[in-house]
Design a protein around this motif. Structure first.
Motif, PDB file in Angstrom:
ATOM      1  N   PHE A 170       0.827  -1.202   0.000  1.00  0.00           N
ATOM      2  CA  PHE A 170       0.000   0.000   0.000  1.00  0.00           C
ATOM      3  C   PHE A 170       0.868   1.262   0.000  1.00  0.00           C
ATOM      4  CE2 PHE A 170      -2.553   3.097   2.534  1.00  0.00           C
ATOM      5  CZ  PHE A 170      -3.472   3.375   1.537  1.00  0.00           C
ATOM      6  N   LEU A 171       1.874   1.257   0.842  1.00  0.00           N
ATOM      7  CA  LEU A 171       2.778   2.417   0.931  1.00  0.00           C
ATOM      8  C   LEU A 171       3.408   2.732  -0.426  1.00  0.00           C
ATOM      9  CD1 LEU A 171       4.509   4.156   3.221  1.00  0.00           C
ATOM     10  CD2 LEU A 171       6.272   2.539   2.566  1.00  0.00           C
ATOM     11  N   ILE A 172       3.896   1.697  -1.104  1.00  0.00           N
ATOM     12  CA  ILE A 172       4.582   1.922  -2.372  1.00  0.00           C
ATOM     13  C   ILE A 172       3.572   2.302  -3.465  1.00  0.00           C
ATOM     14  CG2 ILE A 172       6.206   0.942  -4.053  1.00  0.00           C
ATOM     15  CD1 ILE A 172       7.185  -0.937  -1.829  1.00  0.00           C
ATOM     16  N   VAL A 173       2.375   1.696  -3.432  1.00  0.00           N
ATOM     17  CA  VAL A 173       1.329   2.087  -4.390  1.00  0.00           C
ATOM     18  C   VAL A 173       1.074   3.577  -4.271  1.00  0.00           C
ATOM     19  CG1 VAL A 173      -1.144   1.972  -4.879  1.00  0.00           C
ATOM     20  CG2 VAL A 173       0.137  -0.133  -4.557  1.00  0.00           C
ATOM     21  N   GLN A 174       0.864   4.030  -3.035  1.00  0.00           N
ATOM     22  CA  GLN A 174       0.563   5.444  -2.817  1.00  0.00           C
ATOM     23  C   GLN A 174       1.662   6.323  -3.382  1.00  0.00           C
ATOM     24  OE1 GLN A 174      -2.571   5.098  -2.290  1.00  0.00           O
ATOM     25  NE2 GLN A 174      -2.663   6.668  -0.708  1.00  0.00           N
ATOM     26  N   PHE A 175       2.896   5.891  -3.209  1.00  0.00           N
ATOM     27  CA  PHE A 175       4.007   6.701  -3.696  1.00  0.00           C
ATOM     28  C   PHE A 175       4.068   6.691  -5.223  1.00  0.00           C
ATOM     29  CE2 PHE A 175       8.268   7.971  -4.691  1.00  0.00           C
ATOM     30  CZ  PHE A 175       8.498   8.974  -3.782  1.00  0.00           C
ATOM     31  N   MET A 176       3.895   5.487  -5.788  1.00  0.00           N
ATOM     32  CA  MET A 176       3.996   5.369  -7.252  1.00  0.00           C
ATOM     33  C   MET A 176       2.906   6.169  -7.966  1.00  0.00           C
ATOM     34  SD  MET A 176       5.123   1.464  -8.067  1.00  0.00           S
ATOM     35  CE  MET A 176       6.802   0.890  -7.796  1.00  0.00           C
ATOM     36  N   ARG A 177       1.750   6.283  -7.286  1.00  0.00           N
ATOM     37  CA  ARG A 177       0.668   7.066  -7.890  1.00  0.00           C
ATOM     38  C   ARG A 177       1.072   8.510  -8.108  1.00  0.00           C
ATOM     39  NH1 ARG A 177      -4.547   4.774  -4.626  1.00  0.00           N
ATOM     40  NH2 ARG A 177      -5.038   3.092  -6.079  1.00  0.00           N
ATOM     41  N   GLY A 178       2.017   8.962  -7.305  1.00  0.00           N
ATOM     42  CA  GLY A 178       2.449  10.351  -7.417  1.00  0.00           C
ATOM     43  C   GLY A 178       3.477  10.588  -8.510  1.00  0.00           C
ATOM     44  N   ILE A 179       4.006   9.527  -9.086  1.00  0.00           N
ATOM     45  CA  ILE A 179       5.002   9.691 -10.153  1.00  0.00           C
ATOM     46  C   ILE A 179       4.252   9.947 -11.459  1.00  0.00           C
ATOM     47  CG2 ILE A 179       6.870   8.557 -11.412  1.00  0.00           C
ATOM     48  CD1 ILE A 179       7.291   6.802  -8.892  1.00  0.00           C
ATOM     49  N   PRO A 180       4.609  11.012 -12.184  1.00  0.00           N
ATOM     50  CA  PRO A 180       3.845  11.368 -13.391  1.00  0.00           C
ATOM     51  C   PRO A 180       3.792  10.213 -14.395  1.00  0.00           C
ATOM     52  CG  PRO A 180       5.483  13.044 -12.888  1.00  0.00           C
ATOM     53  CD  PRO A 180       5.716  11.932 -11.942  1.00  0.00           C
ATOM     54  N   ARG A 181       2.601   9.965 -14.886  1.00  0.00           N
ATOM     55  CA  ARG A 181       2.405   8.889 -15.837  1.00  0.00           C
ATOM     56  C   ARG A 181       3.073   9.151 -17.179  1.00  0.00           C
ATOM     57  NH1 ARG A 181      -1.153   4.970 -14.384  1.00  0.00           N
ATOM     58  NH2 ARG A 181      -2.299   5.749 -12.621  1.00  0.00           N
ATOM     59  N   GLU A 182       3.257  10.435 -17.487  1.00  0.00           N
ATOM     60  CA  GLU A 182       3.864  10.783 -18.769  1.00  0.00           C
ATOM     61  C   GLU A 182       5.224  10.095 -18.925  1.00  0.00           C
ATOM     62  OE1 GLU A 182       2.438  12.907 -16.788  1.00  0.00           O
ATOM     63  OE2 GLU A 182       0.821  13.749 -18.004  1.00  0.00           O
ATOM     64  N   LEU A 183       5.898   9.896 -17.787  1.00  0.00           N
ATOM     65  CA  LEU A 183       7.237   9.296 -17.851  1.00  0.00           C
ATOM     66  C   LEU A 183       7.187   7.881 -18.402  1.00  0.00           C
ATOM     67  CD1 LEU A 183       8.696  10.579 -14.495  1.00  0.00           C
ATOM     68  CD2 LEU A 183       9.426  11.198 -16.803  1.00  0.00           C
ATOM     69  N   ASP A 184       6.276   7.056 -17.869  1.00  0.00           N
ATOM     70  CA  ASP A 184       6.276   5.698 -18.417  1.00  0.00           C
ATOM     71  C   ASP A 184       5.662   5.658 -19.808  1.00  0.00           C
ATOM     72  OD1 ASP A 184       4.721   6.221 -16.109  1.00  0.00           O
ATOM     73  OD2 ASP A 184       3.897   4.178 -16.115  1.00  0.00           O
ATOM     74  N   GLU A 185       4.775   6.638 -20.103  1.00  0.00           N
ATOM     75  CA  GLU A 185       4.258   6.662 -21.468  1.00  0.00           C
ATOM     76  C   GLU A 185       5.376   6.989 -22.451  1.00  0.00           C
ATOM     77  OE1 GLU A 185       0.851   9.195 -21.303  1.00  0.00           O
ATOM     78  OE2 GLU A 185      -0.208   7.656 -20.139  1.00  0.00           O
ATOM     79  N   ALA A 186       6.195   7.934 -22.073  1.00  0.00           N
ATOM     80  CA  ALA A 186       7.332   8.287 -22.933  1.00  0.00           C
ATOM     81  C   ALA A 186       8.240   7.075 -23.110  1.00  0.00           C
ATOM     82  CB  ALA A 186       8.117   9.442 -22.320  1.00  0.00           C
ATOM     83  N   ALA A 187       8.471   6.356 -22.031  1.00  0.00           N
ATOM     84  CA  ALA A 187       9.320   5.168 -22.108  1.00  0.00           C
ATOM     85  C   ALA A 187       8.708   4.137 -23.056  1.00  0.00           C
ATOM     86  CB  ALA A 187       9.506   4.558 -20.719  1.00  0.00           C
ATOM     87  N   THR A 188       7.383   3.978 -22.972  1.00  0.00           N
ATOM     88  CA  THR A 188       6.711   3.026 -23.849  1.00  0.00           C
ATOM     89  C   THR A 188       6.873   3.429 -25.312  1.00  0.00           C
ATOM     90  OG1 THR A 188       5.096   2.808 -22.091  1.00  0.00           O
ATOM     91  CG2 THR A 188       4.548   1.796 -24.200  1.00  0.00           C
ATOM     92  N   ILE A 189       6.695   4.714 -25.571  1.00  0.00           N
ATOM     93  CA  ILE A 189       6.842   5.199 -26.947  1.00  0.00           C
ATOM     94  C   ILE A 189       8.264   4.949 -27.443  1.00  0.00           C
ATOM     95  CG2 ILE A 189       6.845   7.288 -28.374  1.00  0.00           C
ATOM     96  CD1 ILE A 189       4.523   8.246 -26.467  1.00  0.00           C
ATOM     97  N   ASP A 190       9.223   5.105 -26.527  1.00  0.00           N
ATOM     98  CA  ASP A 190      10.616   4.841 -26.903  1.00  0.00           C
ATOM     99  C   ASP A 190      10.907   3.347 -27.047  1.00  0.00           C
ATOM    100  OD1 ASP A 190      11.079   7.457 -26.930  1.00  0.00           O
ATOM    101  OD2 ASP A 190      12.156   7.570 -25.020  1.00  0.00           O
ATOM    102  N   GLY A 191       9.890   2.515 -26.825  1.00  0.00           N
ATOM    103  CA  GLY A 191      10.067   1.090 -27.072  1.00  0.00           C
ATOM    104  C   GLY A 191      10.400   0.259 -25.843  1.00  0.00           C
ATOM    105  N   CYS A 192      10.218   0.849 -24.656  1.00  0.00           N
ATOM    106  CA  CYS A 192      10.486   0.080 -23.441  1.00  0.00           C
ATOM    107  C   CYS A 192       9.367  -0.931 -23.189  1.00  0.00           C
ATOM    108  CB  CYS A 192      10.540   1.012 -22.228  1.00  0.00           C
ATOM    109  SG  CYS A 192      12.175   1.599 -21.842  1.00  0.00           S
TER     110      CYS A 192
END
Lengths: 324, 281
Positions: free
Chosen positions: B159-181
């Protein structure tokens, strides 16, 4: 990836909302079902093998006599009946635990709130005090701290001596049934730091203007506390109350150590979990211990439900702010 | 409230706070001094300072019991706590990533289930778990202490880590996905490094709680050879004659040293972690 997903039924009221959420730019989750379950695998395995499975088994065992070595023998509600009609030590453990919860939790919350308010005056040194007050919360659950506590409250120990100096002669607290539980309550209260830190975070949310405006309107310190601090803080009080109560019901180490491993003088420190341990792991009455565990679960669930239900009456959420 | 000048009120507040500090820290200071007192002084003199410093308690305590030295207990405790930290951080962050970032069937229901396990007293699962480990011949090993952590049963940290991860901007992993990650690379190279504060908090609390844990260790470990520090200290509970006091307090003091060091090193993080997430000590 989405092929694994059954399509949402077109008439279901939730479906449109769900689609919309997924299409919202920047706010969408990755549609990655198989990968998701790869990430979840350890947790899922644990949930099934170490949580849900054991829960089912322990529910079954609670209706049996089971000594770990022979096949469980079905006894119906026998364990539960014996608990409440034929087992004085069980009832003693219930009484001790209830007294502990009802005394230590309110005391601990009161102390932690008062100290949090003392620290919330926005002047120097707060960081140091906050850290110092929090320290016991980390040490409190340990055997070492409980051993120290026992020595402090023993006959001839510092507490005895100081009280005698003040003219109040007490017996050795840990050896006297009238005082022994009190020393454990005080150990619980000593760890007021964790709820205090949470209260402090809540107090910081209260705008100073609120108090200033009320003061200008002529409200004294007590009225400001009653009509501003308490209502604004009520969600935090609620959270601390639930957490502390759940913890208090399960207290074990202090009772074990201070009571010398056997429930203390005249079973005065026979906490519920201590008796459960004794029944299950010293007498190997695993069925009876399982039944005890289920009663504990039900009691905690009921207490939590009551607190949640009554919360409507005394917990106030400022719509825009608190929900974020 | 208004009668006193500001400086007087501030001084009064400090005095009050210092009194509370003294009361709160007294048991620890008392322990530190008791561990170097001559045994007959520990309970007979009220003074904190010993008349002479004696380190016999440390020597005697370190010898341990039943031919097993306290060094062994410390080693066992460090092993259990260290492995627990690794196991907990790994498994909890995996599950947390799925809950915080991925879409899957029954996501809501599984998340709700995880939250309810937060309130589940572990006594309910204890006995069947014990039976499982007993049948598997794993009682009196460290497996029952570590395996549950490897399977992320400590819902609190998920739960603690979920709460923290929710605060990390989603754009970052979307950008990573677009870059082929792939999702895995996004987890490992993008989200996990950014979630470091939550992982550090999880590590520290896992260490301290495992170090302090007494109940589970007592249930699963019976050979003195396998004993951890709390179990070693427990030996003093049964045989606490006055002659043993010196050793008992010396070892108690040593047992608290790792926690105190962690506390001094991370106190800001610990205290802030508590106030934002409601962690309990």
């Amino acid at each position: 990836m989405t092929t694994l997903r059954t399509p949402d039924p077109p008439v279901a009221p939730v479906a449109p909302a769900r689609v919309r959420r997924r299409e919202r730019p920047g706010g969408r989750r990755r549609k990655s079902q198989p990968e998701a379950f790869a990430f979840l695998a350890p947790w899922l395995l644990g949930a099934v093998a170490l949580t849900v499975g054991p829960m089912v088994v322990s529910l079954y065992l609670s209706f049996t006599d089971y000594d770990l070595f022979t096949t469980p023998k079905w006894v119906g509600f026998g364990n539960f009946a014996h608990m409440f009609t034929g087992d004085d030590r069980y009832l003693q453990s219930v009484e001790v635990t209830l007294i502990y919860v009802l005394v230590s939790v309110p005391l601990k919350l009161t102390v932690s709130l008062l100290v949090a308010m003392l620290l919330n005056t926005r002047r120097g040194g707060t960081g140091f005090y906050r850290a110092a007050f929090y320290a016991p919360s980390l040490l409190g659950a340990s055997v070492a701290a409980a051993l120290v506590w026992r020595a402090l409250f023993m006959g001839g120990g510092p507490v005895n001596e100081v009280l005698a100096f003040l003219g109040w002669h007490t017996p050795s607290w840990v050896d006297d049934p009238r005082f022994s539980l009190a020393s454990i309550v005080l150990l619980g209260v000593w760890q007021f730091g964790a709820p205090m830190v949470i209260f402090l975070a809540g107090l910081k949310q209260i705008p100073a203007e609120l108090h200033e405006a009320a003061a200008i309107d002529g409200a004294g310190a007590f009225r400001r506390f009653r009509h501003i601090t308490l209502p604004v803080l009520s969600p935090v009080i609620f959270f601390n109350l639930v957490m502390e109560a759940i913890h208090a019901f399960q207290a074990f180490t202090p009772a074990f150590v201070i009571g010398g491993g056997r429930g203390g003088p005249a079973d005065a420190d026979l906490f519920y979990t201590l008796y459960l341990f004794e029944v299950g792991f010293q007498d190997f009455r695993m069925g009876y211990a399982s039944a005890m565990a289920w009663v504990l679960l039900v009691v905690i669930a009921i207490v939590t439900a009551i607190v949640f239900r009554t919360a409507k009456l005394w917990v106030f959420y400022d719509d825009a702010e608190a929900r974020k | 409230m208004t009668a006193l000048p500001r400086t007087a009120r501030s001084a009064g507040r400090h005095v009050l706070c210092l009194v509370i500090v003294a009361v709160v820290l007294y048991p620890l200071v008392w322990l530190a001094f008791a561990s170097v007192k001559p045994p007959d002084e520990i309970l007979s003199r009220l003074a904190l300072l010993p008349t002479r410093f004696v380190f016999d308690g440390y020597a005697k305590g370190w010898e341990g019991a039943a031919d097993v030295g306290f060094g062994r207990f410390f080693l066992n405790s460090f092993l259990v706590a260290g492995l627990s930290v690794v196991a907990n951080v790994l498994s909890c962050s995996l599950a947390a990533f799925a809950f915080a970032r991925l879409e899957f069937r029954f996501r809501g229901a599984l998340f709700a289930f995880m939250l309810t396990t937060l309130m589940l007293p572990y006594h309910v699962t204890l006995i069947p778990q014990y039976v499982i480990f007993q049948q598997a011949g794993l009682v009196d090993t460290f497996v029952p202490l570590i395996l549950p952590k490897l399977l992320a049963t400590e819902a609190f940290f998920v739960f603690l880590i979920v709460q923290f991860m929710r605060g990390i901007p989603r754009e970052l992993d979307e950008a990573a996905t677009i870059d082929g990650c792939s999702v895995y690379r996004t987890f490992w190279h993008v989200v996990l490094p950014l979630a470091k504060p939550a992982l550090v908090t999880t590590s520290i609390f896992t260490f301290i709680w495992t170090w302090n844990d007494f109940f589970t260790q007592m249930v699963y470990l019976n050979g003195t050879e396998k004993f951890t520090v709390p179990l070693g200290l427990r030996l003093f509970v049964d045989t606490s004659s006055e002659s043993n006091f010196g050793a008992m307090f010396a070892m108690s003091a040593l047992a608290l040293v790792p926690i105190v060091l962690f506390f001094l090193a991370f106190q800001r993080l610990l205290v802030e972690g508590v106030s934002t997430s409601g962690l309990k000590g």
